[in-house]
Enzyme design. Structure first.
Site, PDB file in Angstrom:
ATOM      1  N   LYS A  28       3.258  31.819  72.978  1.00 38.85           N
ATOM      2  CA  LYS A  28       4.510  31.744  72.220  1.00 38.85           C
ATOM      3  C   LYS A  28       4.219  31.509  70.740  1.00 38.85           C
ATOM      4  O   LYS A  28       3.302  30.761  70.394  1.00 38.85           O
ATOM      5  CB  LYS A  28       5.379  30.608  72.788  1.00 38.85           C
ATOM      6  CG  LYS A  28       6.800  30.555  72.227  1.00 38.85           C
ATOM      7  CD  LYS A  28       7.597  29.436  72.897  1.00 38.85           C
ATOM      8  CE  LYS A  28       9.032  29.359  72.403  1.00 38.85           C
ATOM      9  NZ  LYS A  28       9.790  28.258  73.062  1.00 38.85           N
ATOM     10  N   SER A 103      14.156  29.759  75.068  1.00 43.72           N
ATOM     11  CA  SER A 103      13.664  30.437  73.889  1.00 43.72           C
ATOM     12  C   SER A 103      12.330  31.154  74.089  1.00 43.72           C
ATOM     13  O   SER A 103      11.986  32.004  73.284  1.00 43.72           O
ATOM     14  CB  SER A 103      13.538  29.443  72.740  1.00 43.72           C
ATOM     15  OG  SER A 103      12.536  28.476  73.005  1.00 43.72           O
ATOM     16  N   SER A 127      13.456  25.849  77.760  1.00 42.40           N
ATOM     17  CA  SER A 127      12.969  27.091  77.157  1.00 42.40           C
ATOM     18  C   SER A 127      11.807  27.774  77.877  1.00 42.40           C
ATOM     19  O   SER A 127      11.480  28.911  77.552  1.00 42.40           O
ATOM     20  CB  SER A 127      12.589  26.860  75.694  1.00 42.40           C
ATOM     21  OG  SER A 127      13.751  26.714  74.922  1.00 42.40           O
TER      22      SER A 127
END
Lengths: 432, 92
Positions: A28, A103, A127
Site C-alpha cells: 500500500k 482504503s 481499511s
C-alpha cells in the site's frame, strides 16, 4: 481496461531465500519504501520519495519476497472505496463497475486480480477488511502493537495497524508471521528494554500453522447488534457460513454489545482529531507539494494545503480541528474516549462467553463506482462493523463467506487481544 | 437538529485554525455536511462516563547515539534548502 491497481509499478527484489522466497507482494502506498515514491494517494506527496524503508518493508525483503509495486488507496487512508485517491479510483476485479472497497483497495484488488500473491494494507477503521470483503480475498487487522508502524505514514496513530492480504487464510497468516514482532523504533510494539524481547506475542506464535480448519469445540459469538442494519442478502450469506461452522463442531451463541451503537461516532471523532494533528506536518517546506508561491508562512502553508489535499482530507482535518477546539473538546473528544473505553469493556464481557466473535465484514455489497461519494455520512456508516475492532485494539480477519448476486460477501471474525491464532483457526474453517 | 449549529462563518474559522484555504463553494458544501455529521456525533452525549484503567505504560529506551538519516538525506524532499537547513517562507 486497466483496473488502476498501482500508483507506482516498480520491482524491488528481496533476499535470495526466506519464508516468502518466490512470492510477489504489493505494498500500500502509505508504507515507506526507500527510493520508491510513496504518495498516500495524495497530490500532496505525488513526488515524495522516502529515504528509508518501513520496518514491515525491511522484513518483507528479508523474507525473500519480491515487491511488485505501490498500490492505490483512498487519500491518506480516508475513505472506504478507494475513490478519494488523487490518482483516480481502482476498479473491483470481480465486477469492474463496482468499487474494490478501501482504503486499501489497490492491495486487495492486486491479490484478487492475480497481480500479486500477497499484499500489505493498513487498517485504521476497517481499511484492510473492507476491501478484502469486497474483492473476495482474506485480510487481517492485527492486534494493536503486534506489527510495527515505523515508516507507516500516520493518519490516526492510536487506531492503525499494518495488515496482510492473501487469497487464503494460510497465505495471509504466513505474511503476518513475517511482519509481526517487536521493533525498537515503534514503542507500541511493546518493546521495552526492561523486558525481554521474546515477551512479544509474535515470538513463539506460528500464524500459518494455526490455519488448520479445526473448530471442534470452539465457541463462536454472533454479534446480533451488527446484523440489524445489514443488507438482507449479506445477512443470508453470513448466516449460511455460520451454520457451516456449527456443522463442523463449533458452538454458536448470540452476544449483544450495547456500546456498539456509539462506535462509528466515537471512531470518527477520534480518527479525525488525530488526523488534524498528524496532517499538520504537510507544510510544503520539508517534503511534499510546494506551490512556489511567495508570501508569509501562514498564507503559503494554507495555500499549499488547499492545493495538495482533496475534499475528504480537508473535511476530516476541519472536523478534527473543530472537535478538539476550545468549548467542544469535552463534548466530542472526551465523550468519544469514554465510548472507546465502554466498547473495550463490552468486548471483554463478550469474550467471557465466546472464543471468537462473528459479524458480516461489511453491512452492504460493494457499491457501484461513483455511487457513494456525495454523502460522507452515509459512507461513514458503512464502517459500523469494522471500527469497533480498532477502538478496542483487537485483531480481526475477513474471510470470504460466499456470494450474493454474484458479489463477494465477507465474514469477519474478531479475536481477543493477541488471540490471532484462534481467530485464524476459525477463519480457516470458513474456507472448508 | 444539532445544538451546535455550523454555519459558513464557523467553517471559515476552523479552516483558518487548521491552515487550510477553502473556496466559497467548499465553505457552503462543508457547512451543510458538517451540520449532518455533527448532529450524528451529538449522540455521544448518551455515553455514560466510564471508569477505565488506562492500559498505557511508559516505554523507555536508553539515550544512546544511533545511526540515523544524515543531513543530505533529510533534505532530499525539501523544495528549498540553504547551508544544510530547510528554507521556508518568511514567518512575518
Amino acid at each position: 481496461m486497466s483496473l488502476n491497481i498501482f500508483v507506482t509499478e516498480e520491482t524491488v527484489a528481496g533476499d535470495d531465500d526466506g519464508p516468502l522466497a518466490g512470492k510477489t507482494v504489493a505494498v500500500k502506498d502509505n508504507i515507506s519504501t526507500e527510493g520508491v515514491r510513496t504518495t498516500c494517494g495524495s497530490a500532496m506527496l505525488e513526488e515524495y520519495v522516502p529515504p528509508y524503508d518501513a520496518t514491515v518493508v525491511e522484513r518483507l525483503k528479508a523474507s525473500g519476497a519480491t515487491i511488485v509495486g505501490k498500490t492505490n488507496m483512498d487519500e491518506f487512508g480516508m475513505g472506504g472505496t478507494t475513490e478519494t485517491s488523487a490518482f483516480g479510483p481502482t476498479k473491483n476485479p470481480v465486477d469492474e463497475s463496482r468499487v474494490p472497497g478501501g482504503s486499501s483497495g489497490g492491495s486487495a484488488a492486486a491479490v484478487a486480480a492475480g497481480e500479486a500473491d500477497l499484499a500489505l494494507g493498513t487498517d485504521t477503521g476497517g481499511s484492510v477488511r473492507n476491501p478484502a470483503a469486497f474483492c473476495g480475498v482474506v485480510g487481517i487487522k492485527p492486534t494493536y502493537g503486534l506489527v510495527s508502524r515505523y515508516g507507516l505514514v500516520a493518519y490516526a496513530n492510536s487506531l492503525e495497524q499494518v495488515g496482510p492480504i492473501g487469497s487464503t487464510v494460510e497465505d495471509a497468516a504466513a505474511l503476518l508471521d513475517v511482519i509481526s514482532g517487536a521493533d525498537e523504533r515503534d514503542a507500541t510494539t511493546r518493546f521495552d528494554q526492561s523486558a525481554e524481547m521474546d515477551a512479544h506475542p509474535a515470538e513463539g506464535s506460528d500464524y500459518a500453522a494455526a490455519a488448520d480448519g479445526d473448530v471442534d469445540g470452539l465457541t463462536v459469538g454472533v454479534i446480533t447488534d451488527l446484523l440489524e442494519g445489514a443488507d438482507d442478502r449479506v445477512v443470508e450469506t453470513f448466516e449460511a457460513a455460520v451454520s457451516d461452522l456449527r456443522a463442523q463442531g463449533a458452538d454458536v451463541v448470540d452476544v449483544s454489545l450495547e456500546s456498539l451503537e456509539h462506535a462509528v461516532q466515537a471512531y470518527y471523532v477520534i480518527a479525525m482529531s488525530e488526523a488534524s494533528s498528524n496532517l499538520a506536518r504537510y507544510d510544503g517546506v520539508r517534503y511534499g507539494l510546494s506551490t512556489g508561491k511567495e508570501g508569509n508562512w501562514n498564507d503559503v502553508y494554507a495555500d499549499t494545503r488547499e492545493e495538495g489535499f482533496g475534499a475528504e482530507v480537508k473535511r476530516r482535518i476541519l472536523l478534527g480541528t473543530y472537535a478538539l477546539s476550545a468549548g467542544y473538546h469535552d463534548k466530542y473528544y472526551k465523550k468519544a474516549q469514554d465510548a472507546r473505553a465502554w466498547i473495550k469493556q463490552d468486548f471483554d464481557e463478550a469474550f467471557a462467553e465466546a472464543d471468537v466473535l462473528a459479524t458480516p465484514t461489511m453491512p452492504v455489497l460493494p457499491p457501484e463506482l461513483g455511487e457513494s461519494l456525495s454523502d460522507p455520512l452515509q459512507l461513514y456508516l458503512m464502517d459500523a462493523n469494522t471500527v469497533p475492532v480498532n477502538l478496542a485494539n483487537l485483531p480481526a480477519i475477513s474471510v470470504p463467506a460466499g456470494e450474493a448476486d454474484g458479489l463477494p460477501v465477507g465474514l469477519q471474525l474478531i479475536g481477543p487481544k493477541f488471540g490471532e491464532e484462534t481467530m485464524i483457526r476459525a477463519a480457516s474453517a470458513v474456507e472448508n | 437538529m444539532s445544538d451546535t449549529p455550523v454555519d459558513a462563518e464557523e467553517v471559515r474559522h476552523v479552516a483558518e485554525l487548521a491552515r487550510v484555504n477553502l473556496d466559497e463553494d467548499e465553505v457552503e458544501e462543508f457547512a451543510t455536511q458538517f451540520a449532518d455529521i455533527l448532529d450524528y456525533f451529538d449522540a455521544l452525549d448518551e455515553v455514560p462516563e466510564v471508569d477505565a484503567e488506562p492500559d498505557l505504560v511508559n516505554v523507555m529506551r536508553s539515550d544512546e547515539v544511533r545511526d540515523c538519516l544524515d543531513q543530505s538525506e533529510a533534505l532530499e524532499n525539501a523544495s528549498d534548502a540553504e547551508d544544510g537547513f530547510f528554507k521556508g517562507p518568511r514567518v512575518s
